[in-house]
Design an enzyme around this catalytic site. Structure first.
Site, short mmCIF file in Angstrom:
data_model
loop_
_atom_site.label_atom_id
_atom_site.label_comp_id
_atom_site.label_asym_id
_atom_site.label_seq_id
_atom_site.Cartn_x
_atom_site.Cartn_y
_atom_site.Cartn_z
N ARG A 85 10.88 -5.95 -0.76
CA ARG A 85 11.16 -6.58 0.52
C ARG A 85 10.52 -7.96 0.65
O ARG A 85 9.60 -8.30 -0.08
CB ARG A 85 10.67 -5.69 1.67
CG ARG A 85 9.16 -5.49 1.72
CD ARG A 85 8.78 -4.51 2.82
NE ARG A 85 7.36 -4.22 2.88
CZ ARG A 85 6.49 -4.84 3.69
NH1 ARG A 85 6.91 -5.81 4.50
NH2 ARG A 85 5.22 -4.52 3.69
N LYS A 103 6.19 -6.53 -2.20
CA LYS A 103 6.46 -7.40 -1.04
C LYS A 103 6.19 -8.86 -1.42
O LYS A 103 5.10 -9.20 -1.87
CB LYS A 103 5.59 -7.02 0.14
CG LYS A 103 5.76 -7.96 1.34
CD LYS A 103 4.73 -7.68 2.42
CE LYS A 103 4.88 -8.70 3.55
NZ LYS A 103 4.24 -10.01 3.22
N HIS A 115 3.96 3.98 -11.37
CA HIS A 115 4.33 4.56 -10.08
C HIS A 115 3.19 4.41 -9.06
O HIS A 115 2.02 4.32 -9.40
CB HIS A 115 4.71 6.05 -10.24
CG HIS A 115 3.74 6.83 -11.05
ND1 HIS A 115 3.67 6.76 -12.42
CD2 HIS A 115 2.79 7.71 -10.68
CE1 HIS A 115 2.72 7.56 -12.86
NE2 HIS A 115 2.17 8.14 -11.82
N TYR A 118 1.17 -0.79 -4.98
CA TYR A 118 1.54 -1.75 -3.93
C TYR A 118 1.18 -3.14 -4.42
O TYR A 118 0.03 -3.42 -4.78
CB TYR A 118 0.82 -1.46 -2.61
CG TYR A 118 1.13 -2.53 -1.58
CD1 TYR A 118 2.37 -2.57 -0.96
CD2 TYR A 118 0.19 -3.52 -1.27
CE1 TYR A 118 2.67 -3.57 -0.04
CE2 TYR A 118 0.49 -4.51 -0.35
CZ TYR A 118 1.73 -4.53 0.27
OH TYR A 118 2.03 -5.52 1.18
N ASN A 129 0.10 -5.31 -17.07
CA ASN A 129 0.32 -3.88 -16.84
C ASN A 129 -0.56 -3.40 -15.69
O ASN A 129 -1.79 -3.56 -15.72
CB ASN A 129 0.01 -3.06 -18.09
CG ASN A 129 0.41 -1.61 -17.92
OD1 ASN A 129 1.59 -1.28 -17.82
ND2 ASN A 129 -0.57 -0.72 -17.88
N ALA A 132 -1.06 3.31 -12.61
CA ALA A 132 -0.64 4.03 -11.40
C ALA A 132 -1.66 3.90 -10.28
O ALA A 132 -2.87 4.00 -10.49
CB ALA A 132 -0.43 5.50 -11.74
N ASN A 138 -3.06 -7.75 0.50
CA ASN A 138 -2.64 -9.10 0.87
C ASN A 138 -3.10 -9.54 2.25
O ASN A 138 -2.74 -10.63 2.71
CB ASN A 138 -1.11 -9.20 0.81
CG ASN A 138 -0.43 -8.25 1.78
OD1 ASN A 138 -1.04 -7.33 2.32
ND2 ASN A 138 0.86 -8.47 2.01
#
Length: 202
Positions: A85, A103, A115, A118, A129, A132, A138
């Site tokens: 997004r 984002k 997986h 964020y 890399n 997980a 941010n």
């Protein structure tokens, strides 16, 4: 600040990026930049629907949500449950694992987010890399003064931004369940151990 010291091919891969802009300004303008790019993107190899461009060689699994002003480059893979997004550019050969949120960020070629990551308002170099559960924060939710400052070349630099995640140099490794504070700057081949909290101004 020469971003090619962090991401060697940044201006080769994305020649439209102004060389005089610091990373937080590139990120803050990313949605507008991508919107402009979409209007001029070669449609021969991309399918463009609702301001989302996906290269014909990319794989997007079922259950992925992609918001407008996104470009998914050649041979990228996005696994089920991920959410992109507010302006996202995956340059090429990027793998986004299941249930990640990306984002307003750029990920350069051959980088991988496992997986449950964020990635917020960040520039991620080539062959990075992220294991997980790693978080690229941010925003300073907990602080009264939310302005982000960075530590660069032994100096504290004011960004005047309230949203900026990380600049991560090529070939870096971010360990599982680590958290990078807003404004984290990592040079080429940096290694963040698992379960680490990176606070460069702490």
């Amino acid at each position: 600040m020469d971003l090619s010291e962090f991401i060697k091919d940044i201006y080769h891969d994305l020649p439209f990026l102004p060389r005089d802009l610091p990373p937080w300004e590139i990120i803050n303008n990313l949605e507008k930049t991508i919107k402009h790019l979409l209007s001029n993107l070669e449609t021969t190899n991309y399918k463009i629907v609702n301001q989302v461009a996906i290269h014909e060689t990319a794989l997007v699994e079922n259950g992925v949500t992609i918001k407008p002003n996104t470009i998914i480059g050649p041979r990228c893979t996005i696994k089920a449950g991920s959410y992109l997004r507010n302006g996202v550019y995956l340059v090429s050969d990027v793998v986004i694992g299941a249930n990640c949120e990306i984002k307003q960020s750029i990920l350069f070629k051959n980088s991988r987010a496992a997986h449950l990551n964020y990635i917020g308002n960040s520039l991620i170099g080539e062959d990075v890399n992220l294991e997980a559960g790693s978080i690229l924060a941010n925003h300073f939710n907990e602080r009264e003064d939310k302005t982000i400052r960075i530590f660069l070349e032994d100096k504290i630099v004011e960004t005047n931004a309230i949203k900026f995640g990380s600049l991560i140099g090529d070939h870096s490794r971010i360990g599982a369940n680590s958290v990078l504070n807003p404004g984290t700057i990592l040079y080429v081949k940096s290694v963040v151990p698992r379960l680490t909290h990176v606070d460069q101004l702490g």
